[in-house]
Design a protein around this motif. Sequence first.
Motif, PDB file in Angstrom:
ATOM      1  N   ARG A  30       0.849  -1.176   0.000  1.00 33.13           N
ATOM      2  CA  ARG A  30       0.000   0.000   0.000  1.00 33.13           C
ATOM      3  C   ARG A  30       0.893   1.236   0.000  1.00 33.13           C
ATOM      4  O   ARG A  30       1.801   1.357   0.823  1.00 33.13           O
ATOM      5  N   TYR A  32       1.840   4.859   0.761  1.00 39.00           N
ATOM      6  CA  TYR A  32       1.443   5.780   1.826  1.00 39.00           C
ATOM      7  C   TYR A  32       0.886   7.082   1.280  1.00 39.00           C
ATOM      8  O   TYR A  32      -0.134   7.586   1.730  1.00 39.00           O
ATOM      9  N   THR A  52      -2.737  10.945   1.933  1.00 40.21           N
ATOM     10  CA  THR A  52      -2.120   9.779   2.541  1.00 40.21           C
ATOM     11  C   THR A  52      -3.155   8.671   2.711  1.00 40.21           C
ATOM     12  O   THR A  52      -4.363   8.890   2.561  1.00 40.21           O
ATOM     13  N   THR A  53      -2.676   7.491   3.073  1.00 41.65           N
ATOM     14  CA  THR A  53      -3.598   6.388   3.317  1.00 41.65           C
ATOM     15  C   THR A  53      -4.522   6.693   4.487  1.00 41.65           C
ATOM     16  O   THR A  53      -5.638   6.170   4.554  1.00 41.65           O
ATOM     17  N   ARG A  71      -8.961   8.571  -2.886  1.00 37.64           N
ATOM     18  CA  ARG A  71      -8.200   7.386  -3.258  1.00 37.64           C
ATOM     19  C   ARG A  71      -8.860   6.119  -2.771  1.00 37.64           C
ATOM     20  O   ARG A  71      -9.671   6.134  -1.840  1.00 37.64           O
ATOM     21  N   ASP A  72      -8.495   5.050  -3.444  1.00 38.35           N
ATOM     22  CA  ASP A  72      -8.899   3.708  -3.053  1.00 38.35           C
ATOM     23  C   ASP A  72      -7.620   3.022  -2.578  1.00 38.35           C
ATOM     24  O   ASP A  72      -6.788   2.627  -3.391  1.00 38.35           O
ATOM     25  N   ASN A  73      -7.467   2.926  -1.269  1.00 37.50           N
ATOM     26  CA  ASN A  73      -6.206   2.415  -0.723  1.00 37.50           C
ATOM     27  C   ASN A  73      -5.956   0.966  -1.134  1.00 37.50           C
ATOM     28  O   ASN A  73      -4.823   0.578  -1.406  1.00 37.50           O
ATOM     29  N   ASN A  76      -4.623   0.995  -4.594  1.00 39.63           N
ATOM     30  CA  ASN A  76      -3.550   1.954  -4.903  1.00 39.63           C
ATOM     31  C   ASN A  76      -3.938   2.848  -6.072  1.00 39.63           C
ATOM     32  O   ASN A  76      -3.176   3.025  -7.033  1.00 39.63           O
ATOM     33  N   THR A  97       3.840   9.206  -6.628  1.00 38.68           N
ATOM     34  CA  THR A  97       3.829   8.507  -5.360  1.00 38.68           C
ATOM     35  C   THR A  97       5.272   8.319  -4.911  1.00 38.68           C
ATOM     36  O   THR A  97       6.218   8.556  -5.673  1.00 38.68           O
TER      37      THR A  97
END
Length: 115
Positions: A30, A32, A52-53, A71-73, A76, A97
């Motif tokens: 994942r 960050y 960030t996540t 975002r969709d953690n 990614n 990233t």
Amino acid sequence: QVQLVESGGGLVQPGGSLRLSCAASKTPFRLYIMGWYRQAPGKERELVATMTTGGTTNYADSVKGRFTISRDNAENTVYLQMDSLKPEDTAVYYCTTKFGPFDYWGQGTQVTVSS
């Protein structure tokens, strides 16, 4: 190594909207922080937004209130919803990233705001 693939750029009239997407591949980890920068002709590359996540966001003053990063953690993937677009938003938008000590960049997607 991380690969970033952007999509969603194009031509839009002032006041219109676009949504950019960026998917990271070739990593099981994942990421960050993911975000967007842009570069207009004759100008330096500048921050647009990062996330960030944990959901912490950072926006350039010029896009606050108009752009939204999400975002969709698990996947990614990072998105940039751009509303109330202005001609000065015209630029190549780059996804970025950081993984370990390295920064990674996508190939860029052109956004043109013009009537």
